[in-house]
Scaffold this motif. Structure first.
Motif, mmCIF file in Angstrom:
data_model
loop_
_atom_site.group_PDB
_atom_site.id
_atom_site.type_symbol
_atom_site.label_atom_id
_atom_site.label_comp_id
_atom_site.label_asym_id
_atom_site.label_seq_id
_atom_site.Cartn_x
_atom_site.Cartn_y
_atom_site.Cartn_z
ATOM 1 N N LEU A 49 0.805 -1.219 0.000
ATOM 2 C CA LEU A 49 0.000 0.000 0.000
ATOM 3 C C LEU A 49 0.837 1.267 0.000
ATOM 4 O O LEU A 49 0.309 2.343 -0.265
ATOM 5 N N ASN A 50 2.131 1.164 0.308
ATOM 6 C CA ASN A 50 2.932 2.370 0.501
ATOM 7 C C ASN A 50 4.163 2.454 -0.386
ATOM 8 O O ASN A 50 4.727 3.521 -0.534
ATOM 9 N N ALA A 51 4.605 1.336 -0.936
ATOM 10 C CA ALA A 51 5.847 1.347 -1.711
ATOM 11 C C ALA A 51 5.651 2.092 -3.038
ATOM 12 O O ALA A 51 4.534 2.214 -3.546
ATOM 13 N N GLN A 52 6.771 2.593 -3.605
ATOM 14 C CA GLN A 52 6.708 3.263 -4.909
ATOM 15 C C GLN A 52 6.287 2.282 -5.992
ATOM 16 O O GLN A 52 5.558 2.642 -6.917
ATOM 17 N N ASN A 53 6.760 1.049 -5.876
ATOM 18 C CA ASN A 53 6.350 0.006 -6.821
ATOM 19 C C ASN A 53 5.700 -1.117 -6.008
ATOM 20 O O ASN A 53 6.362 -2.073 -5.604
ATOM 21 N N PRO A 54 4.388 -0.999 -5.726
ATOM 22 C CA PRO A 54 3.762 -1.917 -4.754
ATOM 23 C C PRO A 54 3.713 -3.370 -5.194
ATOM 24 O O PRO A 54 3.504 -4.247 -4.376
ATOM 25 N N LYS A 55 3.898 -3.641 -6.483
ATOM 26 C CA LYS A 55 3.857 -5.033 -6.945
ATOM 27 C C LYS A 55 5.187 -5.748 -6.757
ATOM 28 O O LYS A 55 5.268 -6.957 -6.921
ATOM 29 N N LYS A 56 6.232 -4.989 -6.437
ATOM 30 C CA LYS A 56 7.551 -5.583 -6.232
ATOM 31 C C LYS A 56 7.819 -5.722 -4.734
ATOM 32 O O LYS A 56 7.523 -4.818 -3.954
ATOM 33 N N PRO A 57 8.428 -6.826 -4.305
ATOM 34 C CA PRO A 57 8.701 -6.997 -2.878
ATOM 35 C C PRO A 57 9.825 -6.082 -2.409
ATOM 36 O O PRO A 57 10.702 -5.697 -3.190
ATOM 37 N N LEU A 58 9.802 -5.751 -1.106
ATOM 38 C CA LEU A 58 10.901 -4.989 -0.510
ATOM 39 C C LEU A 58 12.147 -5.853 -0.404
ATOM 40 O O LEU A 58 13.267 -5.354 -0.502
ATOM 41 N N ALA A 59 11.964 -7.154 -0.164
ATOM 42 C CA ALA A 59 13.112 -8.047 0.011
ATOM 43 C C ALA A 59 12.697 -9.481 -0.273
ATOM 44 O O ALA A 59 11.539 -9.866 -0.065
ATOM 45 N N ARG A 60 13.649 -10.265 -0.748
ATOM 46 C CA ARG A 60 13.482 -11.711 -0.892
ATOM 47 C C ARG A 60 14.363 -12.365 0.163
ATOM 48 O O ARG A 60 15.574 -12.141 0.192
ATOM 49 N N LEU A 61 13.753 -13.151 1.048
ATOM 50 C CA LEU A 61 14.451 -13.719 2.194
ATOM 51 C C LEU A 61 14.781 -15.176 1.897
ATOM 52 O O LEU A 61 13.882 -16.024 1.823
ATOM 53 N N THR A 62 16.058 -15.457 1.703
ATOM 54 C CA THR A 62 16.489 -16.824 1.378
ATOM 55 C C THR A 62 17.346 -17.375 2.510
ATOM 56 O O THR A 62 18.011 -16.626 3.216
ATOM 57 N N GLY A 63 17.348 -18.674 2.651
ATOM 58 C CA GLY A 63 18.149 -19.314 3.691
ATOM 59 C C GLY A 63 17.570 -20.635 4.129
ATOM 60 O O GLY A 63 18.314 -21.550 4.468
ATOM 61 N N HIS A 64 16.241 -20.765 4.119
ATOM 62 C CA HIS A 64 15.635 -22.057 4.456
ATOM 63 C C HIS A 64 15.990 -23.081 3.375
ATOM 64 O O HIS A 64 16.014 -22.766 2.180
ATOM 65 N N GLN A 65 16.236 -24.309 3.826
ATOM 66 C CA GLN A 65 16.615 -25.379 2.898
ATOM 67 C C GLN A 65 15.412 -26.221 2.471
ATOM 68 O O GLN A 65 15.527 -27.052 1.572
ATOM 69 N N LYS A 66 14.281 -26.034 3.150
ATOM 70 C CA LYS A 66 13.057 -26.760 2.792
ATOM 71 C C LYS A 66 11.877 -25.796 2.888
ATOM 72 O O LYS A 66 12.059 -24.599 3.091
ATOM 73 N N GLN A 67 10.660 -26.347 2.788
ATOM 74 C CA GLN A 67 9.465 -25.515 2.767
ATOM 75 C C GLN A 67 9.334 -24.661 4.031
ATOM 76 O O GLN A 67 9.655 -25.108 5.122
#
Length: 521
Positions: free
Chosen positions: A394-412
């Motif tokens: 609702l507030n980002a300049q490009n609301p369809k794009k994520p602020l961050a992609r969080l990677t590190g989990h090895q499974k679901q």
């Protein structure tokens, strides 16, 4: 031949032994001085000028100094501190994610300038240390250390558990087609809610504790009066498959007769009126099961589905605002940064109940605006693609794009939740790990390891200082967020633990062994 008598022995001079410690005799290395710049975690602004401090200045002394610099020395605020580390190059998938911070639990010398840490992060006493100050809750929750009650009642595994907003009652749902209410003051069963013809998969409290909604495998949603343990009207029918989650309209938007939304395996979300118990409208844009629904404090509804999308809807009429399409697999879990204040509505840690709808609305709105004044409401989603995405739709300049992609989990990724103060995110996965992330930026903080099987659920204490996790390995673990180690291990269940919730200084858990366990200090 004359016998020679040996000469008398000279008395040995007694050695005078001095109790000298060889370590003490060694020269003591001088404590270096470091230049420190304090910054606020809320807006990144500098707190006072840069100061020159001995590196062994303790955490309590840092807290005292920051309160003096802020002008709050008369009424000090508790703070947590961490050293902000310089940005690293992004890592490839599968590699461990470097932490973006160093927690200060003792002093800068012990936590940042020890030989091992300094070498790993390329730090020295010549650097200017940027120390981020995070205000903590003025109250402190004691960690649960013992099981105070084991209550039987359900005849099948307990699938969901949810504290009421005041923390005086608990609702659970099980595979025996019943929901049950428990009195937490006396730690005894209160009511058995009969009516569902399938497993009860979700129970959700209205934020003023006047009603409870439950959804089950029978595709029906039921409303209950928690004080009497009786159903309110007939079941709400319309879904063709089982109910996956329920969300109530926040009290600061509708204090008298809040609506609620139910999501289902049939791919739809239905919004119901609690006053008339009739359907208001249906959200039908998903092409697969809707796994979770959340009602935002900004007047929108978020839905996450197995069709890999997260959709944002206008709560007044059900118009689709936008669709967020970044995940590569089912979206299993979703949380809002405001979940805690929306769930507890007008009830804060002081425990004073509101006298009227207007007073409840004002109290709930004040709590909501105080949380969102520095950072907007954010959304975190977790998926079977092993990743999480942080959104500001609702507030980002490009609301369809994520602020961050969080990677590190090895499974679901199984479950994700924001801390009550919205500064932290905890995620649980089938890789036996709980991971901690920054709530505003999504940067990786730490991996909490200790479980030996999949972690099903995580929950925060109301002061955001403690985190508890429930696992397939039949244990609960409370984590110390200063050291990122286990603070208390809570064994006791005889099988998998499916649900856990944390309110005040009590923890409630339930699982496959059909017992509700209440833990406290």
């Amino acid at each position: 031949m004359a016998t020679l008598i040996p000469p008398p022995r000279k008395p040995k001079r007694a050695k005078i032994m001095h109790d000298e410690d060889p370590a003490a005799a060694a020269p003591v290395a001088p404590v270096p001085s470091v230049v420190v710049q304090f910054t606020s975690s809320e807006d990144g602004s500098q707190v006072g000028p840069a100061v020159n401090l001995p590196a062994d200045t303790g955490r309590d002394a840092l807290e005292l100094l920051v309160n003096q610099l802020r002008g709050s020395g008369e009424d000090p605020i508790p703070f947590a501190f961490h050293v902000a580390l310089p940005e690293r190059a992004p890592v490839a998938d599968g590699e461990p994610v470097p932490s973006s911070r160093l927690q200060i639990s003792t002093s800068i010398l012990a936590d940042a300038l020890s030989a091992k840490v300094a070498a790993a992060h390329n730090l020295s006493a010549e650097d200017v240390f940027t120390i981020v100050c995070e205000p903590q809750a003025v109250f402190r929750v004691r960690p649960a250390t013992r099981c105070s009650s084991t209550i039987e009642g359900h005849s099948s595994p307990i699938l969901c558990a949810n504290f009421s907003p005041t923390g005086r009652m608990l609702a659970t749902g099980g595979g025996d087609n019943t929901a049950r209410l428990w009195d937490l003051d006396t730690e005894t069963p209160k009511h058995t809610l009969l009516g569902h013809t399938g497993w009860v998969l979700c129970v959700e409290w209205e934020a003023r504790e006047r009603m409870l909604a439950s959804g089950g495998m029978d595709g029906m949603v039921r409303l209950w009066d928690p004080s009497k343990g009786k159903p309110i009207g007939e079941p709400l029918k319309g879904h063709s498959k089982w109910i996956t989650s329920i969300a109530w309209e926040p009290i600061h938007l509708n204090p008298s007769q809040p609506r609620f939304a139910s999501s289902s395996k049939d791919g739809t979300v239905r919004v119901w009126s609690s006053a008339t118990r009739r359907l208001e409208y249906t959200l039908g844009g998903h092409t697969a099961s809707v796994n979770i629904v959340r009602w935002s404090g900004e007047g929108v509804i978020y839905t996450a589905s197995q069709d890999r999308t997260v959709k944002v809807w206008d709560a007044n009429g059900g118009k689709l605002i936008r669709s967020l399409n970044e995940h590569a697999h089912w979206v299993n879990t979703m949380a809002l940064s405001t979940d805690f204040v929306l769930r507890t509505g007008p009830f804060d840690w002081k425990g004073k109940p509101p006298a009227s709808d207007e007073e409840a609305k004002a109290a709930a709105l004040a709590r909501y605006t105080s949380l969102t004044k520095n950072a907007p409401e954010l959304v975190i989603t977790g998926s079977d693609d092993h990743t999480l995405f942080l959104w500001s739709p609702l507030n980002a300049q490009n609301p369809k794009k994520p602020l961050a992609r969080l990677t590190g989990h090895q499974k679901q990724v199984n479950h994700v939740v924001f801390s009550p103060d919205s500064r932290w995110i905890a995620s649980a996965g089938f890789d036996n790990a709980v991971k901690l992330w920054e709530g505003r930026t999504g940067k990786f903080v730490a991996t909490l390891r200790g479980h030996v099987a999949a972690v099903y659920r995580v929950a925060w204490s109301s002061d955001s200082r403690l985190l508890i996790s429930a696992s397939k390995d039949s244990t609960l673990k409370i984590w110390d967020l200063k050291t990122h180690k286990i603070k208390v291990d809570l064994p006791g269940h005889t099988d998998e633990v499916y649900c856990v919730d944390f309110v005040a200084d009590k923890v409630v858990s339930g699982g496959r062994d059909r017992c509700v366990k209440i833990w406290k200090n």
